[in-house]
Structure formats: structure tokens, C-alpha cells
Scaffold this active site. Structure first.
Site, mmCIF file in Angstrom:
data_model
loop_
_atom_site.group_PDB
_atom_site.id
_atom_site.type_symbol
_atom_site.label_atom_id
_atom_site.label_comp_id
_atom_site.label_asym_id
_atom_site.label_seq_id
_atom_site.Cartn_x
_atom_site.Cartn_y
_atom_site.Cartn_z
ATOM 1 N N ARG A 164 3.373 -10.428 12.282
ATOM 2 C CA ARG A 164 1.853 -10.532 11.258
ATOM 3 C C ARG A 164 2.196 -12.112 10.660
ATOM 4 N NH1 ARG A 164 1.021 -6.535 12.816
ATOM 5 N NH2 ARG A 164 0.905 -4.285 11.687
ATOM 6 N N SER A 238 -0.855 -2.117 5.171
ATOM 7 C CA SER A 238 0.138 -1.523 4.749
ATOM 8 C C SER A 238 0.415 -3.020 3.866
ATOM 9 C CB SER A 238 1.061 -3.032 6.363
ATOM 10 O OG SER A 238 1.461 -1.668 6.837
ATOM 11 N N GLU A 334 3.313 -8.211 2.694
ATOM 12 C CA GLU A 334 2.083 -9.079 3.896
ATOM 13 C C GLU A 334 0.548 -9.641 3.372
ATOM 14 O OE1 GLU A 334 0.567 -6.213 7.045
ATOM 15 O OE2 GLU A 334 -0.651 -6.329 6.974
#
Ligand code: FAD
Ligand code: EPU
Length: 338
Positions: A164, A238, A334
């Protein structure tokens, strides 16, 4: 090309936050983009590049210009007997690019089916799902340097992809607008069904010898059963990353919690399932005013309607704090907080 003022972004972010941009413009070509960056609004800043708005939390009204990317185009630019290079405009919808690849029999992105957003944002956090990451199929990208208007090509190593993560979240942050991404896709695909749920779903579908199309459908089915659809409930997937911790910390937590969900990433590190940690702190399915962590997936922050960016952010910080207090683990956001 028009620059609009005081523009509502509520329909342009999947958390459904009702924030406004002081200025807003949509660009359909690199020439339009080059002209736009000469404008007073861009020169004065700040600038927000917007794709599908599926990985941002607008914490307040945006005081500068939002540049909405609509750079289209999908083409095969090179090929051999084994692979094709597919170049996609940054404003193509990610899943439409995936469907284009599958239609042409090109493998590599089928496990990444149905991820929301645009192609241009996919390298920013090196999108990933079901055992595959963007870096596995990435060839190069082209980006406009906001400082001098030049076009620069970034190859694989220059992007510095991680979990990520990429250079566009660090040194290159805010300096470039990605205009196109080129992928190397396989004409003789190696299927990746290692992620348990895919095998199970293929069985349910009654498929014994899958191809890329069937894998894509299995991934779509799993995603639909697990994740809330932003068209129905505001969310950004997420909200936190799965944290990587030392083996010592993992073992300490595991001692009191034998059911801890974790994966080994190196000899010294373990990745913990943040959804599990959040669930253990009692947040799963709990709704506070209009905000909560989803009842099926505790990693997904949800706006049940009308929550402000500040309310969502404050909830996310409480979740972070309780995970830190209970397990001694920091969970990093995130989603990009704007
Ligand atoms: P945006 O939210 O518009 O932008 C994200 C960031 O990238 C912002 O900082 C923006 O300024 C920057 N940016 C966007 N475009 C450009 C550009 N052209 N040039 C420079 N900067 C740019 N992600 C995963 O990795 N895996 C998943 O499985 C996954 N599942 C999801 C499921 C749901 C239901 C949702 C809502 C989200 C999910 N996501 C997932 C997160 C999200 O879909 C991805 O991060 C996606 O790549 C974001 O694309 P976007 O176009 O919406 O980006
Ligand atoms: N879990 C719980 N409770 C929960 C949620 C998860 O205990 O409420 C545990 C379960 O044991 C499960 C494990 O966590 O087996 C992992 O859950 P899941 O398979 O749903 O994956 P994830 O780690 O929560 C990651 C990505 C997703 C990606 C999926 C599938 C991150 C931050 N998230 O989720 O990406 O789609 O794997 O590969 O890495 C996104 O980035 O927005 C995103 C949705």
C-alpha cells in the site's frame, strides 16, 4: 475548460462527505491539463488530484483547486508471443481496464477485479487484493511534473512500490499528476488461486478448470459478499493498513490471544490482520451517531449518512487509540486524509 467555484464534492468521494472545493476543473486531455496548470488557481495552490474518490477522507472544505482526471484511452502498445503492453489513460475506471484485459485474454489483473477508482490512482498505493499487487503487472507510468509542466516516465524501480505504498506517498507526493499507466499482461496467464477464498468460491461456482474470466468472477462474488458497496453505504474500503510488527510483539499478543490472525512477512516481522485487532476492541458493527466500523468487516469505516469528515476522522482516531492501548500496536491509516 471551465474552472467552477465553490463546487460540492459530495458525489465525488465514496465516503459521501459533503465538502466543497474552492475551485474545480475536469480535464479530458494532457493538453487541457498543461493549459490548466498555467492558471492562477493552480499556481496559487493547493491542488488535489481526484480520481474516483474511493481512497480519500475530506476532513474539511478544500481551499484550492480540485483537478478531476478524465484522461481516457485503452490500447495495446506492444506485444510478443508471450505478453502485451497495455497503456491506459489515468482517468479510465480501474474495473473497466480489468474487463478490457480479460476480454483480450490477457492475464495478471483478474485478482484485482472490482477495486473501485481510476487507473491513475492505482500506483499511488500499489493497489492489491487476493494475492496480487499492482507492482506484479506494472511496466511504467507517465506523469506531469507540476513544477515545470514536463512529462516524466517512471519505471518500476523508480516507483518504489511497497505494501500500500509508493514514491507518490513520499518524495513525489503532490508533485506529479499521473497521466497514463502501462501494464505488462500475460498471454499465457499463470493463475493465482492461492488465496483460500478463491478456491472455495470456484467450488461453489462448480468450476474445476478456471481461466482468468472465472477467477475474476470468483473475486467479484467474494468482494460483493464481504465489502459494502459505496453506492449504498459510504465507505473507502479498508480504512487502515494491516500493521507489520516484530516477532516478539506478535508472540506477546499471541500468548494471550491464541486466535490472533497473522502472516509471516520476514524472519523478523509478522503482519497482523487489523480487522481482527479492531474487532477485538469491540468496534465491529458498533454505530456511534452516523459512523462505525462495518458489521461484516471491521477494517471498513462507514458513513451511514450525513457524517462530516471531522466526525469520521475522530472515530478513526478513537479506533487507532484503542488498538494501541489493548495490543500496543499502531495501525496506520490507508485512506488519504485531505
Ligand atoms: P482517489 O481516492 O481519487 O485518490 C486517492 C489518492 O491518489 C489521492 O491522494 C489523490 O490525490 C491521488 N491521485 C489520484 N489520482 C491521481 C493521479 N492521476 N495522479 C496523482 N495523484 C493521484 N484498494 C486496494 O488496494 N485493494 C482493495 O481491495 C480495495 N478495495 C476497496 C473496496 C472499496 C469498497 C473501496 C471503496 C475502496 C477500496 N480500495 C482498495 C481503495 C481504492 O479503491 C484504491 O485505493 C483506488 O486505487 C483509489 O482510486 P481513486 O481513483 O478512487 O483514488
Ligand atoms: N478479520 C477479522 N474481523 C474482521 C475482518 C477481518 O477477524 O472484521 C480477520 C479474518 O480472520 C480474516 C483476516 O482478518 O481472515 C483477513 O481479512 P480479509 O481477508 O477480509 O482481508 P483484510 O486483510 O481485512 C486486505 C486488504 C483489502 C483486500 C483484501 C483481500 C488491506 C488493508 N486490506 O483486507 O484491501 O481487498 O485483503 O485481499 O490490506 C483496501 O485496501 O481498501 C482493501 C479492501
Amino acid at each position: 475548460m471551465k474552472i467552477l467555484r465553490n463546487y460540492s464534492l459530495s458525489h465525488l468521494n465514496t465516503l459521501g462527505i459533503d465538502a466543497k472545493a474552492a475551485f474545480y476543473a475536469i480535464v479530458h486531455s494532457v493538453d487541457e491539463l498543461m493549459a490548466l496548470i498555467q492558471s492562477r488557481e493552480v499556481q496559487n495552490g493547493p491542488i488535489l488530484i481526484l480520481g474516483g474518490g474511493s481512497n480519500i477522507l475530506l476532513s474539511k472544505d478544500f481551499p484550492g483547486i480540485v483537478i478531476h482526471n478524465s484522461l481516457k484511452g485503452l490500447e495495446i502498445v506492444d506485444e510478443t508471443a508471450d505478453w502485451s503492453l497495455v497503456r491506459s489513460g489515468a482517468g479510465e475506471v480501474w474495473h473497466e481496464f480489468v474487463c478490457f484485459a480479460i476480454d483480450k485474454g490477457l492475464g495478471g489483473v483478474e485478482n484485482l477485479s472490482l477495486i473501485p477508482g481510476y487507473v491513475g490512482a492505482s500506483p499511488i498505493q500499489n493497489i492489491g487484493a487476493y494475492g496480487v499487487e499492482l507492482k506484479d503487472v506494472f511496466h511504467e507510468l507517465e506523469a506531469l511534473d507540476l513544477r515545470d509542466g514536463s512529462l516524466k516516465t517512471f519505471n518500476h524501480s523508480e516507483c518504489r512500490f511497497g505494501y500500500r505504498d509508493s514514491i507518490f506517498k513520499h518524495e513525489a507526493k503532490g508533485k506529479y499528476i499521473i497521466t497514463s499507466v502501462t501494464f505488462k499482461l500475460n498471454k499465457k496467464p499463470t493463475l493465482n488461486t492461492s488465496y483460500g477464498a478463491i478456491e472455495e468460491e470456484l467450488k461453489v461456482m462448480g468450476i474445476t478448470s478456471p481461466g482468468i474470466k472465472e477467477i475474476s468472477q470468483a473475486v467479484i462474488n467474494i468482494r460483493r459478499s464481504k465489502l459494502p458497496d459505496p453506492a449504498e453505504i459510504g465507505n473507502a474500503g479498508s480504512f487502515f493498513k494491516n500493521p507489520e510488527v516484530s516477532v516478539e510483539l506478535y508472540e506477546r499478543i499471541k500468548k494471550d490471544n491464541p486466535e490472533l490472525v497473522a502472516y509471516k512477512t520476514s524472519d523478523q516481522k509478522m503482519k497482523l490482520a487489523a480487522g481482527w485487532l479492531i474487532e477485538q476492541c469491540g468496534w465491529k458493527g458498533k454505530v456511534v451517531n452516523k459512523v462505525g466500523m462495518h458489521r461484516k468487516q471491521a477494517l471498513v469505516l462507514v458513513n451511514y449518512g450525513g457524517a462530516s469528515g471531522q466526525e469520521l476522522l475522530s472515530h478513526a482516531r478513537k479506533v487507532q487509540q484503542s488498538v494501541k492501548e489493548k495490543f500496543g500496536v499502531e495501525i496506520e491509516m490507508e485512506v488519504n486524509v485531505i
